[in-house]
Design an enzyme around this catalytic site. Structure first.
Site, short mmCIF file in Angstrom:
data_model
loop_
_atom_site.label_atom_id
_atom_site.label_comp_id
_atom_site.label_asym_id
_atom_site.label_seq_id
_atom_site.Cartn_x
_atom_site.Cartn_y
_atom_site.Cartn_z
N ARG A 17 0.82 -1.22 0.00
CA ARG A 17 0.00 0.00 0.00
C ARG A 17 0.86 1.27 0.00
O ARG A 17 0.49 2.26 0.64
CB ARG A 17 -0.94 0.05 1.20
CG ARG A 17 -1.95 -1.06 1.24
CD ARG A 17 -3.23 -0.62 0.52
NE ARG A 17 -4.24 -1.67 0.57
CZ ARG A 17 -5.19 -1.75 1.51
NH1 ARG A 17 -5.28 -0.84 2.43
NH2 ARG A 17 -6.03 -2.72 1.48
N ARG A 69 -3.30 6.62 1.46
CA ARG A 69 -3.81 7.82 2.13
C ARG A 69 -2.84 8.49 3.09
O ARG A 69 -3.06 9.63 3.48
CB ARG A 69 -5.09 7.48 2.89
CG ARG A 69 -6.28 7.37 1.98
CD ARG A 69 -7.47 6.82 2.71
NE ARG A 69 -7.20 5.44 3.09
CZ ARG A 69 -8.06 4.63 3.69
NH1 ARG A 69 -9.25 5.06 4.03
NH2 ARG A 69 -7.76 3.38 3.96
N ASP A 126 -6.93 -2.45 -7.04
CA ASP A 126 -7.42 -3.12 -5.84
C ASP A 126 -7.72 -4.57 -6.16
O ASP A 126 -7.96 -4.93 -7.32
CB ASP A 126 -8.68 -2.44 -5.31
CG ASP A 126 -8.93 -2.81 -3.86
OD1 ASP A 126 -8.26 -2.22 -2.99
OD2 ASP A 126 -9.74 -3.70 -3.60
N TYR A 131 -14.97 -11.80 0.74
CA TYR A 131 -15.62 -10.49 0.54
C TYR A 131 -16.95 -10.65 -0.20
O TYR A 131 -17.93 -9.98 0.11
CB TYR A 131 -14.71 -9.55 -0.26
CG TYR A 131 -13.61 -8.91 0.57
CD1 TYR A 131 -13.88 -7.83 1.40
CD2 TYR A 131 -12.31 -9.38 0.51
CE1 TYR A 131 -12.89 -7.25 2.16
CE2 TYR A 131 -11.31 -8.80 1.27
CZ TYR A 131 -11.59 -7.74 2.09
OH TYR A 131 -10.61 -7.17 2.84
O1 CP3 Z 1 0.36 -1.42 -2.53
C1 CP3 Z 1 -0.07 -0.54 -3.29
O2 CP3 Z 1 0.33 0.64 -3.26
C2 CP3 Z 1 -1.03 -0.95 -4.41
C3 CP3 Z 1 -2.38 -0.71 -4.18
C4 CP3 Z 1 -3.30 -1.65 -3.43
C5 CP3 Z 1 -4.53 -1.19 -2.93
N1 CP3 Z 1 -5.22 -2.26 -2.47
C6 CP3 Z 1 -4.97 0.20 -2.98
C7 CP3 Z 1 -6.00 0.65 -2.04
C8 CP3 Z 1 -3.23 -3.03 -3.19
C9 CP3 Z 1 -2.10 -4.00 -3.46
C10 CP3 Z 1 -4.46 -3.40 -2.58
C11 CP3 Z 1 -4.81 -4.79 -2.23
C12 CP3 Z 1 -5.98 -5.03 -1.36
N2 CP3 Z 1 -7.20 -4.42 -1.38
C13 CP3 Z 1 -6.03 -6.06 -0.40
C14 CP3 Z 1 -4.92 -7.05 -0.14
C15 CP3 Z 1 -3.87 -6.52 0.72
C16 CP3 Z 1 -4.28 -6.29 2.14
O3 CP3 Z 1 -4.30 -5.10 2.52
O4 CP3 Z 1 -4.56 -7.25 2.83
C17 CP3 Z 1 -7.30 -6.00 0.21
C18 CP3 Z 1 -7.80 -6.89 1.33
C19 CP3 Z 1 -8.04 -4.98 -0.43
C20 CP3 Z 1 -9.47 -4.59 -0.18
C21 CP3 Z 1 -9.50 -3.20 0.27
N3 CP3 Z 1 -9.39 -2.12 -0.56
C22 CP3 Z 1 -9.58 -2.69 1.60
C23 CP3 Z 1 -9.74 -3.54 2.84
C24 CP3 Z 1 -9.48 -1.30 1.52
C25 CP3 Z 1 -9.39 -0.32 2.64
C26 CP3 Z 1 -10.67 0.35 2.92
C27 CP3 Z 1 -10.46 1.51 3.87
O5 CP3 Z 1 -11.22 2.47 3.69
O6 CP3 Z 1 -9.56 1.46 4.70
C28 CP3 Z 1 -9.36 -0.96 0.17
C29 CP3 Z 1 -9.24 0.38 -0.41
C30 CP3 Z 1 -7.89 0.76 -0.89
N4 CP3 Z 1 -7.16 0.01 -1.74
C31 CP3 Z 1 -7.20 1.96 -0.61
C32 CP3 Z 1 -6.01 1.90 -1.34
C33 CP3 Z 1 -4.96 2.95 -1.44
C34 CP3 Z 1 -7.72 3.11 0.24
C35 CP3 Z 1 -8.86 3.72 -0.50
C36 CP3 Z 1 -8.95 5.21 -0.43
O7 CP3 Z 1 -8.12 5.93 -1.01
O8 CP3 Z 1 -9.93 5.65 0.19
#
Ligand code: CP3
Length: 355
Positions: free
Chosen positions: A27, A31, A78, A155
């Site tokens: 990630r 944010r 994502d 999910y």
């Molecule tokens: O690593 C990176 O920079 C690449 C981007 C990346 C994102 N999601 C961007 C993201 C990667 C590799 C993921 C994978 C992902 N997404 C996983 C597997 C890794 C892990 O964390 O276990 C999972 C479970 C998800 C599902 C998901 N998407 C979640 C649980 C969330 C967070 C929701 C929250 O509000 O906290 C996301 C959203 C997400 N994906 C964000 C980012 C930067 C935040 C969204 C935003 O900008 O509001």
């Protein structure tokens, strides 16, 4: 195979000698970075950002520009793009994370699930890969990724992430054939998706199995690892030169079985000792990890000391990729992430002296 000015990450994946331990952060575009928040505001919301190849490229490069020590880029996207393209209606609710409008609740909706075309409904992801690959040139490699079938299934059945997992576990015990049918579709969709990312320019592929660790031991082998095994087999047949990494959060008890899939590297969370993991599987795979992401809430001095501990636990020689044990969290001070990267740059060369 592409060649890069900075190939530490790919060398470490192949367990070849490096001058220092390569480093990136799960990630890393997110944010905690003000420049990310500005790009997301431009897009409107998170999924609109994911659907805009130029903005995806912009945010993918942001951490690399801010931290010269980072050794690889990861596609900004994502894992939930596949279920979204299957028609489940993905939304991100502030403070609640991902939510599906139409979670899977019966056999008929599982049977009706389409397999998305990576160059059709998911073309926006491949466009992002192509745009980023072009912008990176020979600077460093690009990681493509997907969620594991089990993690996507949790999910899709629960409708959101991270609570009791009662619905999917009920399916696992009450209707395992139905779960298998769902996982088979996700294996197909994910294989096509990762294959397309490799064709579009990804240099390594990572499978995020965020929820594999909530399964019982035998259930993990059947419902999480076996589907990932099929994906590894298919990718290795089509792209033998592209390294594949598996990351099961809380998967420390399953490392031997994971390494036996024929993947190239395992990602570890912070609950596993890197040195012990290396003794168990280090002759087969590279290891990636595993600083507790919340360590970044400590002072730069504490961060440096913890980085030193992680490096020492892996010990001398190649095959280690420094990373967090899970994603960086939004409240982290960007300077603290910088302190972690700098510590790896400064402290790791001593583990790679050629004798
Ligand atoms: O690593 C990176 O920079 C690449 C981007 C990346 C994102 N999601 C961007 C993201 C990667 C590799 C993921 C994978 C992902 N997404 C996983 C597997 C890794 C892990 O964390 O276990 C999972 C479970 C998800 C599902 C998901 N998407 C979640 C649980 C969330 C967070 C929701 C929250 O509000 O906290 C996301 C959203 C997400 N994906 C964000 C980012 C930067 C935040 C969204 C935003 O900008 O509001």
């Amino acid at each position: 195979m592409r060649t890069f000015k900075n190939d530490r990450f790919l060398r470490a994946l192949a367990r070849k000698p490096v001058d220092r331990t390569p480093v990136w952060m799960m990630r890393q575009a997110g944010r905690y970075l003000p420049e990310y928040r500005a790009s997301r505001a431009k897009a409107g919301d998170f999924m609109s950002l994911c659907r805009n190849a130029e903005l995806c490229c912009e945010v993918t490069l942001q951490p690399l520009d801010r931290y010269p020590g980072l050794d690889t880029a990861i596609l900004f996207s994502d894992i939930l793009t596949i279920p979204d393209a299957m028609g489940l209606g993905l939304r991100f609710v502030e403070g609640e994370g991902p939510v599906f409008d139409r979670p899977l609740r019966d056999a008929a909706s599982i049977a009706a699930l389409p397999i998305p075309d990576p160059e059709g409904e998911l073309r926006y992801v491949m466009d992002a890969v192509r745009t980023i690959r072009n912008a990176l040139g020979d600077r460093c490699p690009l990681i493509g990724f997907a969620g594991s079938p089990w993690t996507l299934a949790t999910y899709m059945v629960e409708g959101k992430g991270g609570q009791e997992f009662a619905r999917i576990k009920r399916m696992r015990f009450e209707a395992p054939e139905l779960l298998r049918q769902l996982l088979d579709k996700l294996v197909q969709a994910t294989t096509l998706y990762l294959d397309a990312q490799a064709c579009a320019g990804a240099d390594a592929l990572m499978v995020f199995d965020t929820w594999g660790g909530v399964l019982d031991h035998a259930g993990y082998r059947q419902f999480s690892l076996e589907p990932m095994q099929r994906i590894v087999n298919a990718l290795k047949a089509r792209h033998p030169q592209i390294p594949v990494m598996l990351f099961t959060k809380n998967g420390g008890q399953q490392l031997e079985a994971m390494a036996a899939t024929g993947c190239d590297a395992l990602g570890l969370d912070w609950t596993t000792d890197l040195g012990e993991a290396r003794a168990r599987v280090g002759s087969k795979v590279a290891l990636q990890g595993n600083l507790d992401p919340l360590c970044l809430l400590g002072t730069p001095e504490v961060i440096r000391a913890e980085v030193a501990t992680v490096l020492a636990s892996y010990g001398p020689g190649p095959g280690h990729i420094f990373n967090l044990g899970h994603g960086i969290t939004p409240e982290v001070n960007p300077d603290h992430a910088g302190a972690m990267i700098e510590a790896v740059v400064q402290l790791s060369p001593r583990y790679h002296q050629v004798v």
